[in-house]
Design a protein around this motif. Structure first.
Motif, PDB file in Angstrom:
ATOM      1  N   GLU A  18       0.829  -1.203   0.000  1.00 21.01           N
ATOM      2  CA  GLU A  18       0.000   0.000   0.000  1.00 21.01           C
ATOM      3  C   GLU A  18       0.865   1.255   0.000  1.00 21.01           C
ATOM      4  O   GLU A  18       0.593   2.220  -0.733  1.00 21.01           O
ATOM      5  CB  GLU A  18      -0.919  -0.003   1.215  1.00 21.01           C
ATOM      6  N   ALA A  19       1.921   1.245   0.811  1.00 22.93           N
ATOM      7  CA  ALA A  19       2.786   2.429   0.876  1.00 22.93           C
ATOM      8  C   ALA A  19       3.563   2.625  -0.421  1.00 22.93           C
ATOM      9  O   ALA A  19       3.676   3.744  -0.936  1.00 22.93           O
ATOM     10  CB  ALA A  19       3.757   2.290   2.052  1.00 22.93           C
ATOM     11  N   VAL A  20       4.087   1.528  -0.965  1.00 18.16           N
ATOM     12  CA  VAL A  20       4.928   1.627  -2.160  1.00 18.16           C
ATOM     13  C   VAL A  20       4.117   2.014  -3.399  1.00 18.16           C
ATOM     14  O   VAL A  20       4.629   2.678  -4.307  1.00 18.16           O
ATOM     15  CB  VAL A  20       5.686   0.302  -2.387  1.00 18.16           C
ATOM     16  N   THR A  21       2.848   1.649  -3.442  1.00 20.36           N
ATOM     17  CA  THR A  21       2.026   1.939  -4.628  1.00 20.36           C
ATOM     18  C   THR A  21       1.146   3.175  -4.448  1.00 20.36           C
ATOM     19  O   THR A  21       0.314   3.482  -5.310  1.00 20.36           O
ATOM     20  CB  THR A  21       1.126   0.734  -4.955  1.00 20.36           C
ATOM     21  N   ALA A  22       1.320   3.880  -3.332  1.00 20.02           N
ATOM     22  CA  ALA A  22       0.513   5.073  -3.096  1.00 20.02           C
ATOM     23  C   ALA A  22       0.818   6.148  -4.147  1.00 20.02           C
ATOM     24  O   ALA A  22       1.915   6.186  -4.721  1.00 20.02           O
ATOM     25  CB  ALA A  22       0.801   5.618  -1.691  1.00 20.02           C
ATOM     26  N   ASP A  23      -0.154   7.026  -4.375  1.00 22.63           N
ATOM     27  CA  ASP A  23       0.042   8.102  -5.364  1.00 22.63           C
ATOM     28  C   ASP A  23       1.194   9.016  -4.975  1.00 22.63           C
ATOM     29  O   ASP A  23       1.941   9.503  -5.836  1.00 22.63           O
ATOM     30  CB  ASP A  23      -1.248   8.923  -5.510  1.00 22.63           C
ATOM     31  N   GLU A  24       1.337   9.229  -3.673  1.00 21.46           N
ATOM     32  CA  GLU A  24       2.402  10.123  -3.201  1.00 21.46           C
ATOM     33  C   GLU A  24       3.537   9.304  -2.590  1.00 21.46           C
ATOM     34  O   GLU A  24       3.321   8.319  -1.887  1.00 21.46           O
ATOM     35  CB  GLU A  24       1.853  11.101  -2.154  1.00 21.46           C
ATOM     36  N   TRP A  25       4.753   9.752  -2.857  1.00 20.91           N
ATOM     37  CA  TRP A  25       5.956   9.110  -2.291  1.00 20.91           C
ATOM     38  C   TRP A  25       6.925  10.217  -1.925  1.00 20.91           C
ATOM     39  O   TRP A  25       7.542  10.833  -2.784  1.00 20.91           O
ATOM     40  CB  TRP A  25       6.584   8.140  -3.297  1.00 20.91           C
ATOM     41  N   ASP A  26       7.047  10.500  -0.639  1.00 19.90           N
ATOM     42  CA  ASP A  26       7.858  11.637  -0.213  1.00 19.90           C
ATOM     43  C   ASP A  26       9.101  11.223   0.566  1.00 19.90           C
ATOM     44  O   ASP A  26       9.675  12.006   1.316  1.00 19.90           O
ATOM     45  CB  ASP A  26       7.009  12.594   0.646  1.00 19.90           C
ATOM     46  N   ARG A  27       9.529   9.975   0.375  1.00 24.07           N
ATOM     47  CA  ARG A  27      10.689   9.497   1.124  1.00 24.07           C
ATOM     48  C   ARG A  27      11.978   9.805   0.371  1.00 24.07           C
ATOM     49  O   ARG A  27      11.975  10.009  -0.843  1.00 24.07           O
ATOM     50  CB  ARG A  27      10.558   8.001   1.408  1.00 24.07           C
ATOM     51  N   ALA A  28      13.081   9.784   1.110  1.00 22.70           N
ATOM     52  CA  ALA A  28      14.370  10.198   0.543  1.00 22.70           C
ATOM     53  C   ALA A  28      15.033   9.099  -0.288  1.00 22.70           C
ATOM     54  O   ALA A  28      16.140   9.280  -0.781  1.00 22.70           O
ATOM     55  CB  ALA A  28      15.305  10.612   1.680  1.00 22.70           C
ATOM     56  N   TYR A  29      14.380   7.978  -0.451  1.00 23.31           N
ATOM     57  CA  TYR A  29      14.906   6.867  -1.243  1.00 23.31           C
ATOM     58  C   TYR A  29      13.791   6.418  -2.183  1.00 23.31           C
ATOM     59  O   TYR A  29      12.610   6.755  -2.012  1.00 23.31           O
ATOM     60  CB  TYR A  29      15.357   5.717  -0.336  1.00 23.31           C
ATOM     61  N   SER A  30      14.151   5.636  -3.176  1.00 26.00           N
ATOM     62  CA  SER A  30      13.196   5.273  -4.220  1.00 26.00           C
ATOM     63  C   SER A  30      12.272   4.138  -3.777  1.00 26.00           C
ATOM     64  O   SER A  30      12.575   3.382  -2.861  1.00 26.00           O
ATOM     65  CB  SER A  30      13.945   4.837  -5.484  1.00 26.00           C
ATOM     66  N   ARG A  31      11.145   4.030  -4.478  1.00 29.43           N
ATOM     67  CA  ARG A  31      10.231   2.917  -4.245  1.00 29.43           C
ATOM     68  C   ARG A  31      10.934   1.576  -4.536  1.00 29.43           C
ATOM     69  O   ARG A  31      10.722   0.586  -3.833  1.00 29.43           O
ATOM     70  CB  ARG A  31       9.003   3.039  -5.148  1.00 29.43           C
ATOM     71  N   GLN A  32      11.761   1.574  -5.579  1.00 30.17           N
ATOM     72  CA  GLN A  32      12.513   0.372  -5.944  1.00 30.17           C
ATOM     73  C   GLN A  32      13.404  -0.064  -4.798  1.00 30.17           C
ATOM     74  O   GLN A  32      13.451  -1.240  -4.427  1.00 30.17           O
ATOM     75  CB  GLN A  32      13.365   0.660  -7.186  1.00 30.17           C
ATOM     76  N   THR A  33      14.119   0.864  -4.194  1.00 33.86           N
ATOM     77  CA  THR A  33      14.994   0.546  -3.054  1.00 33.86           C
ATOM     78  C   THR A  33      14.181   0.009  -1.902  1.00 33.86           C
ATOM     79  O   THR A  33      14.598  -0.935  -1.203  1.00 33.86           O
ATOM     80  CB  THR A  33      15.766   1.804  -2.621  1.00 33.86           C
ATOM     81  N   ALA A  34      13.023   0.598  -1.659  1.00 38.13           N
ATOM     82  CA  ALA A  34      12.186   0.174  -0.541  1.00 38.13           C
ATOM     83  C   ALA A  34      11.684  -1.250  -0.721  1.00 38.13           C
ATOM     84  O   ALA A  34      11.782  -2.076   0.192  1.00 38.13           O
ATOM     85  CB  ALA A  34      11.002   1.122  -0.384  1.00 38.13           C
ATOM     86  N   ALA A  35      11.182  -1.558  -1.916  1.00 41.96           N
ATOM     87  CA  ALA A  35      10.465  -2.812  -2.119  1.00 41.96           C
ATOM     88  C   ALA A  35      11.316  -3.932  -2.702  1.00 41.96           C
ATOM     89  O   ALA A  35      11.112  -5.109  -2.363  1.00 41.96           O
ATOM     90  CB  ALA A  35       9.267  -2.575  -3.030  1.00 41.96           C
ATOM     91  N   TYR A  36      12.281  -3.602  -3.570  1.00 38.40           N
ATOM     92  CA  TYR A  36      13.057  -4.621  -4.273  1.00 38.40           C
ATOM     93  C   TYR A  36      14.548  -4.334  -4.155  1.00 38.40           C
ATOM     94  O   TYR A  36      15.229  -4.040  -5.144  1.00 38.40           O
ATOM     95  CB  TYR A  36      12.636  -4.674  -5.742  1.00 38.40           C
ATOM     96  N   PRO A  37      15.095  -4.439  -2.946  1.00 38.55           N
ATOM     97  CA  PRO A  37      16.500  -4.046  -2.745  1.00 38.55           C
ATOM     98  C   PRO A  37      17.506  -4.967  -3.436  1.00 38.55           C
ATOM     99  O   PRO A  37      18.622  -4.545  -3.717  1.00 38.55           O
ATOM    100  CB  PRO A  37      16.651  -4.100  -1.227  1.00 38.55           C
ATOM    101  N   LEU A  38      17.129  -6.223  -3.700  1.00 34.88           N
ATOM    102  CA  LEU A  38      17.992  -7.140  -4.452  1.00 34.88           C
ATOM    103  C   LEU A  38      17.140  -7.805  -5.529  1.00 34.88           C
ATOM    104  O   LEU A  38      15.923  -7.947  -5.381  1.00 34.88           O
ATOM    105  CB  LEU A  38      18.603  -8.200  -3.526  1.00 34.88           C
ATOM    106  N   SER A  39      17.793  -8.258  -6.589  1.00 32.73           N
ATOM    107  CA  SER A  39      17.051  -8.774  -7.741  1.00 32.73           C
ATOM    108  C   SER A  39      16.205  -9.993  -7.387  1.00 32.73           C
ATOM    109  O   SER A  39      15.097 -10.159  -7.913  1.00 32.73           O
ATOM    110  CB  SER A  39      18.025  -9.124  -8.870  1.00 32.73           C
ATOM    111  N   TYR A  40      16.694 -10.871  -6.494  1.00 32.76           N
ATOM    112  CA  TYR A  40      15.942 -12.090  -6.203  1.00 32.76           C
ATOM    113  C   TYR A  40      14.605 -11.798  -5.519  1.00 32.76           C
ATOM    114  O   TYR A  40      13.673 -12.604  -5.582  1.00 32.76           O
ATOM    115  CB  TYR A  40      16.756 -13.062  -5.342  1.00 32.76           C
ATOM    116  N   VAL A  41      14.493 -10.624  -4.862  1.00 31.41           N
ATOM    117  CA  VAL A  41      13.266 -10.289  -4.141  1.00 31.41           C
ATOM    118  C   VAL A  41      12.087 -10.189  -5.106  1.00 31.41           C
ATOM    119  O   VAL A  41      10.949 -10.537  -4.760  1.00 31.41           O
ATOM    120  CB  VAL A  41      13.447  -8.980  -3.343  1.00 31.41           C
ATOM    121  N   LYS A  42      12.333  -9.737  -6.329  1.00 28.37           N
ATOM    122  CA  LYS A  42      11.255  -9.580  -7.300  1.00 28.37           C
ATOM    123  C   LYS A  42      10.594 -10.917  -7.627  1.00 28.37           C
ATOM    124  O   LYS A  42       9.406 -10.986  -7.920  1.00 28.37           O
ATOM    125  CB  LYS A  42      11.804  -8.955  -8.581  1.00 28.37           C
TER     126      LYS A  42
END
Length: 957
Positions: free
Chosen positions: A900-924
Motif C-alpha cells: 500500500e505504501a509503495v504503490t501510493a500516489d504520493e511518495w515523499d521518502r528520501a529513497y526510491s520505491r525500488q529501493t524500498a520494495a526490491y532491494p535485491l534482484s531475487y526479491v522480485k
C-alpha cells in the motif's frame, strides 16, 4: 554398475545442501571434509567414540507402512469417559487448511508483528471467544492444558493475595484428578496447602487465600456458586474456576457469578483428543490482573501509517527480561491449537456453537430418561453433558457388555459416568441404551426413544441458564459457508511469513524442516481419536511408539530413561528440577535449595528454578561468553551445603562448545549438586556428543526444535526429560494412569504422556534419519552456521567463537556499533522483512545483537540469499555512516514497506520505491509483502485492547 539396490535416503531430503554444495561451503571455509570442521568445533574430550546404536533408517514409504501397522494396534472405541476430554468433529476446512497446512504450522511465535498479522488476528479471535464465553474482561492467547492453567491461576492469586499469612487453596473435592495432581506439584515448593472440601461457606477461613471450583463438576453436576463466591469476596478470598467452554454457551458464565479467574481447555472446539494433546488451554481474568496474567496477550495497536495492527502486548513480563522475577516460566503455548479453536468458533458462529451445545444436552437428557425407564438410578439432578448411573452389582456386566460394543465409560466403584459429546448421534444413544438394557435382561424395544425425545425434562436450573450474549463481533457472524471460511483462513495465512516462504534463522529456536511424511499420521483417527484414560489394552500402538521413542532418545542423550509428560521446553525444565528436588529429599537433604545459573542462560532457566522453589545464584561469564569456571567453583564451594543444581545450556547460549564443560559438571558433583542441561541447543549434539556422556544428570529435549515438531506460531511444543539412572525413580507419575514408580513426583501436566499425538512426528524423524542421518544433520547444521559466519564476519562482528574461532550451530552478530548513526538492531530486523526474511533472534542473549541459526535443512542457495540480504543492509547502514543517507529518514527507519505504501500516489521518502520494495534482484521473484507498517509497540501497552474491537472502539482508543 547396476542401480537395482538404490534406495533414496530421507536424510538427503531433510538436509538442505547437496553434496557438491556442502563441499563448496567446506572449500570456502578451507576444509577438505566435514570431519575436519567438526574436529575444530567440538572439543575432542566430549566427542562420542562410536556411532549411535539406532535401527537402520527407513524410507518414507517404509515408514508409512510401519506406522500404519503401529496405528492399527490402537483400538478406537467410542469414548464417553469425559473428565475434560471429548471426541470432536474437526471441520474439514480447518483440518485441511490449518492443521495440515505448513503455511500455519511452520510459523514462529509472532515476535515480529509486521509479518505475523494473520496468526495475531486468529489469536485475538481466540481471546475474544474466551472472554465472551467466560464473562471476564481479559484472556491470554492460550496455555498448555487445563491442569497447568489451573496451577497458573492458583499461583497468580497466591502472589496477589492481600493476607500474606494465608496459604490454603480451598479446592472442590469434585475436581478432575489430573488437575488436582498438577496443583499439588505446583503448590509444594511454596508451602501452599491444597485443602479438598465441599464448597460451603463454613469451610472459608482466614487461612484461605483462594478457592477452586470445577464447573460443571468432575462428576457432571451443575451447581449455583454465586452465594459462596459472594461470601468469599466479602472476606477478601478470590475464586478460580475451571470451566467447560462448550457448556458456557448455555450455562451462566463464571464471570457473572463472581469468579476472578476462569481456566479450561478448548479441546471441544474442534481439536482431536490425541491421547491427551496438544490442546490449547484458556486463561481469563479481570482487567485488574492484566499485568499479572501468565503467558502471552495479543493486543490492538496501530502501525506507522495509523492503520489497525496487532502485536504481542506487555512483553516486559517475558522471562528473558525479568528472569527469576518473571510471573511464570511459560515460553511455548499452544498457538496452533488456539488458532484451530478460534476458527471453529468463527465457522460455527454463536448460534452454531449453541446448537451443538443444546444438542449435546438434549441427547444427554434423552439418555437419562431412557436409562431411568430401564430401572436405573441416575444420580445427577442438574447436568450439561454427563450422567452418573448407579450400577450396583451389575457393574461388572455393564463393563463387559460396553467393551463388547466398543464403548468406554468412566467407572467409579459401582457408578458409571457417561459424557456425551459433539459426535454423539441418536443412533449412538440407541447403542448405549441397548447395552444397559441387556444387563437388565431387556432390549432396546423396551424403551421408546422417539417418544421420550419429544418430552425432555430440563437438566439446567433456570437460574443457571445463560442470558447474556456472546460472539457478537462480525468476525463470528460472517464466515459460515465453507467458501467464505476458506477465503477467510487464506486471507489471514497470506499475511504471515512461514517456512513456506524462506528460512527463519532464529538462534536458539531451530526452525528446521517439518517433513510432510512426518506430519501425515498426526491426523489419523488411530492417533487422534484416543482418550488419554482409555484402557491400556486399547493403546498398544501408542505404547509401542512411546517405548521405542524412549529407547531411541535415551541412546541419543546417553540417559537411562525419558519422561514424555512435560508438554513444553520450559515445563521440562521445571519437571527436571522437581525430579532433582525429590532426589535430594530422598537422601534427607531437602535443605538443598541453591541453583547456580550462568548469566548467559535462557530466560526460562531462572524462572523455572524460581517456580521449583530454588534460590537463583548467578555465575559470571568471561569476556568470551564462556562460563567463568573460577567464579563457578567459588560459588559452588560457598553454597556446597545447600547446592541443589546447576543449569547449563550446551553448546552455550552464545553458540559455543565450551572446552570446560566436563570440569564444570565435576565441580557441581563434587559439591553435592546435580547438573541440569538445557536441551535447547541439542541440534548441535546429536550423534557427536550427548548430555549423559558430558556428565549431566538430567536434560530436557525441545522436540519442537531438534526433533522436528513444528512451532505452530508459538506451540505446540514437547519437552520430555531424560535422566541418569539414579534419578529414574523420581520421574513424574500420574494419578489416573501410572507412568512412574511410587517415588515419582506428582504430575506436571494433565495427560500421562503430555501432548502424545505429536510424538508421532519425532518418532518419524528419528526412524527415517537413523544414526547416520541424525549425525549428518548435526554436522550440516554446524557447517551451515560456520559458512554464514565466514560470509558475514567482515560485515558484522561475530561476538563469541570457540577456541579455534569456530561457532557451533549458531552465532551472535554484534549490531551495537551502528547506534553511532542512530541504527538499532530492531531497524535491521524490520528491514530484513523487505528482503523476504524473518529476523534472527533479536537482543538475546546480548542486547543489540542478532543470534543466527540456519539449521541443517536450508540449502546453500537459501543461505546465500540470507547472507546477501544482511550484506546489502550493511551497505545501507554504510550510506548513513558516510553521510549519503539521513540518520532519521532512511530505508531502515522506514522499514518494513507495505504494498500500500509503495504503490501510493504520493511518495515523499528520501529513497526510491525500488529501493524500498526490491532491494535485491531475487526479491522480485518471490516478494513477500508485510501487511502492515512498523507497529507502534508502546501505544499497544498504554491502551491495552485484547479482544476484537469494534471500529468505533478502536478509533476512540
Amino acid at each position: 554398475m547396476s542401480n537395482v539396490f538404490y534406495q533414496e535416503k530421507f536424510q538427503d531430503r531433510h538436509n538442505g545442501p547437496r553434496a557438491e554444495e556442502a563441499q563448496g561451503m567446506l572449500d570456502y571455509l578451507g576444509f577438505s571434509s566435514i570431519e575436519q570442521l567438526i574436529e575444530e568445533t567440538v572439543p575432542e574430550q566430549i566427542r562420542l567414540k562410536k556411532p549411535l546404536a539406532l535401527p537402520k533408517a527407513w524410507s518414507e514409504k517404509g515408514y508409512l507402512q510401519k506406522v500404519t501397522q503401529i496405528a492399527e494396534k490402537n483400538k478406537v472405541f467410542k469414548s464417553y469417559i469425559g473428565q475434560g476430554y471429548y471426541d470432536v468433529t474437526v471441520p474439514a476446512v480447518i483440518q485441511r487448511n490449518v492443521l495440515e497446512n505448513p503455511g500455519w504450522y511452520t510459523q514462529y511465535t509472532p515476535y515480529q508483528a509486521e509479518i505475523a498479522q494473520g496468526r495475531l488476528q486468529a489469536l485475538l479471535n481466540f481471546q475474544t471467544v474466551v472472554s465472551d464465553l467466560t464473562g471476564l474482561e481479559i484472556a491470554n492467547a492460550s496455555l498448555l492444558d487445563e491442569a497447568t492453567a489451573a496451577a497458573e491461576g492458583m499461583f497468580m492469586l497466591f502472589n496477589g493475595r492481600k493476607n500474606k499469612a494465608a496459604n490454603v487453596f480451598l479446592v472442590s473435592s469434585n475436581i478432575y484428578p489430573q488437575t488436582l495432581d498438577v496443583l499439588q506439584t505446583r503448590a509444594q515448593p511454596f508451602g501452599i496447602e491444597i485443602r479438598l472440601a465441599d464448597l460451603h461457606v463454613d469451610n472459608l477461613s482466614d487461612e484461605v487465600f483462594a478457592t477452586f471450583i470445577q464447573y460443571p463438576a468432575a462428576d457432571g453436576t451443575v451447581d449455583d456458586y454465586s452465594t459462596f463466591t459472594a461470601e468469599a469476596q466479602s472476606r477478601g478470598i478470590t475464586t478460580c474456576v475451571a470451566a467447560d467452554l462448550m457448556s458456557l454457551t448455555v450455562l451462566t458464565p463464571p464471570g457473572e457469578w463472581g469468579a476472578d479467574v476462569v481456566v479450561g481447555n478448548t479441546q471441544r472446539f474442534g481439536v482431536p483428543m490425541g491421547f491427551g494433546g496438544p490442546h490449547a488451554a484458556f486463561f481469563a481474568t479481570k482487567d485488574a490482573y492484566k499485568r499479572n496474567i501468565p503467558g502471552r496477550i495479543i493486543g490492538v495497536t496501530s502501525d506507522s501509517s495509523g492503520q489497525y495492527a496487532l502485536r504481542m502486548a506487555l512483553q516486559t513480563r517475558e522471562q528473558h527480561i525479568r528472569r527469576d522475577k518473571a510471573s511464570s516460566n511459560i515460553c511455548t503455548a499452544q498457538a496452533l491449537l488456539a488458532i484451530m479453536a478460534s476458527f471453529y468458533a468463527v465457522y460455527h458462529g454463536p448460534q452454531g456453537v449453541k446448537n451443538i451445545a443444546d444438542r449435546i444436552n438434549d441427547l444427554t437428557k434423552l439418555l437419562d430418561q431412557a436409562l431411568q425407564t430401564l430401572g436405573y438410578e441416575q444420580l445427577n439432578t442438574s447436568y450439561f453433558d454427563t450422567l452418573r448411573v448407579k450400577a450396583g452389582a451389575e457393574i461388572a456386566g455393564l463393563k463387559s457388555e460396553a467393551l463388547n460394543n466398543e464403548l468406554n465409560f468412566y467407572y467409579n466403584e459401582d457408578v458409571v459416568g457417561i459424557s456425551i459429546d459433539e459426535t454423539t448421534s441418536f443412533e449412538d444413544i440407541e447403542v448405549i441404551v441397548k447395552v444397559f438394557a441387556k444387563v437388565k435382561g431387556k432390549s432396546l424395544s423396551d424403551v421408546d426413544l422417539l417418544t421420550l425425545s419429544k418430552k425432555l425434562s430440563p437438566s439446567i436450573p433456570e437460574e443457571l441458564k445463560r442470558q447474556s450474549s456472546y460472539l457478537t463481533h462480525p468476525i463470528f457472524n460472517s464466515y459460515h459457508s465453507e467458501s467464505e471460511m476458506l477465503r477467510y483462513i487464506k486471507s489471514l495465512e497470506a499475511k504471515d511469513l512461514s517456512l513456506c516462504h524462506s528460512m527463519i534463522p532464529l538462534g536458539s529456536c531451530t526452525m528446521k524442516l517439518n517433513a510432510t511424511t512426518e506430519m501425515l499420521p498426526l491426523t489419523w483417527a488411530q492417533f487422534g481419536g484416543l482418550h488419554p484414560f482409555a484402557p491400556i489394552d486399547q493403546t498398544a500402538g501408542y505404547m509401542q511408539l512411546v517405548n521405542e521413542l524412549n529407547d531411541w532418545l535415551s541412546e541419543i542423550t546417553g540417559f537411562a530413561k525419558m519422561s514424555f509428560q512435560p508438554n513444553s521446553g520450559a515445563q521440562g525444565e521445571y519437571a527436571g528440577l522437581m525430579v532433582i528436588r525429590a532426589y535430594h529429599a530422598s537422601r534427607g537433604e531437602e535443605h538443598r535449595n541453591v541453583c547456580l545459573i550462568p548469566a548467559s542462560a535462557h530466560g526460562t532457566n531462572p524462572a523455572s528454578a524460581s517456580m521449583a522453589g530454588l534460590k537463583v545464584v548467578v555465575v559470571k561469564c568471561d569476556d568470551h561468553g564462556n562460563i567463568d569456571v573460577a567464579d563457578l567453583r567459588a560459588k559452588a564451594e560457598e553454597h556446597a551445603a545447600n547446592l541443589n543444581s546447576f543449569m547449563v545450556t550446551y553448546p552455550s547460549t552464545h553458540g559455543v562448545f565450551e572446552e570446560s564443560i566436563i570440569e564444570v559438571c565435576s565441580i557441581i558433583h563434587e559439591n553435592g549438586g546435580q547438573v541440569y542441561m538445557d536441551g535447547a541447543n541439542m541440534n548441535a549434539q546429536v550423534g557427536l556428543t550427548s548430555p549423559g556422556f558430558i556428565g549431566a544428570d538430567v536434560c530436557h529435549l525441545n522436540l519442537h526444535k531438534t526433533f522436528c515438531i513444528p512451532h505452530g506460531g508459538g506451540g505446540p511444543g514437547m519437552g520430555p526429560i531424560g535422566v541418569a539412572e539414579h534419578l529414574v525413580p523420581f520421574l513424574p507419575n500420574h494419578s489416573v494412569v501410572a507412568v512412574s514408580g511410587n517415588e515419582g513426583i506428582s504430575a506436571v501436566s494433565a495427560a500421562p504422556f503430555g501432548s502424545a499425538s505429536i510424538l508421532t512426528i519425532s518418532y518419524a524423524y528419528i526412524a527415517m534419519m537413523g544414526a547416520e542421518g541424525l549425525t549428518a544433520a548435526t554436522q550440516t547444521a554446524i557447517l551451515n552456521a560456520n559458512y554464514i559466519k565466514a560470509r558475514l564476519e567482515n560485515h558484522y562482528p561475530v561476538l563469541y567463537t570457540g577456541a579455534k574461532d569456530r561457532c557451533g550451530h549458531e552465532m551472535i552478530l554484534d549490531c551495537r556499533g551502528f547506534k553511532n548513526v542512530g541504527i538499532e538492531v530492531a531497524d535491521i530486523a524490520k528491514r530484513l522483512m523487505d528482503y523476504g526474511f524473518h529476523a534472527p533472534t533479536v537482543s538475546f542473549p546480548v542486547a543489540g545483537t542478532l543470534m543466527v541459526e540456519p539449521t541443517e535443512s536450508e540449502s546453500k542457495a537459501e543461505i546465500d540469499r540470507f547472507c546477501d540480504a544482511l550484506i546489502s543492509i550493511r551497505g545501507e547502514i554504510a550510506e548513513i555512516e558516510e553521510g549519503h543517507a539521513d540518520q532519521k529518514e532512511n530505508v531502515l527507519k522506514g522499514a518494513p514497506h507495505t504494498a500500500e505504501a509503495v504503490t501510493a500516489d504520493e511518495w515523499d521518502r528520501a529513497y526510491s520505491r525500488q529501493t524500498a520494495a526490491y532491494p535485491l534482484s531475487y526479491v522480485k521473484e518471490r516478494k513477500f509483502w508485510p501487511s502492515v507498517g512498523r507497529v507502534n509497540e508502546s501505544q499497544g501497552d498504554r491502551t491495552l485492547i485484547c479482544s476484537c474491537p469494534s471500529i468505533e472502539e478502536y478509533v476512540d482508543a
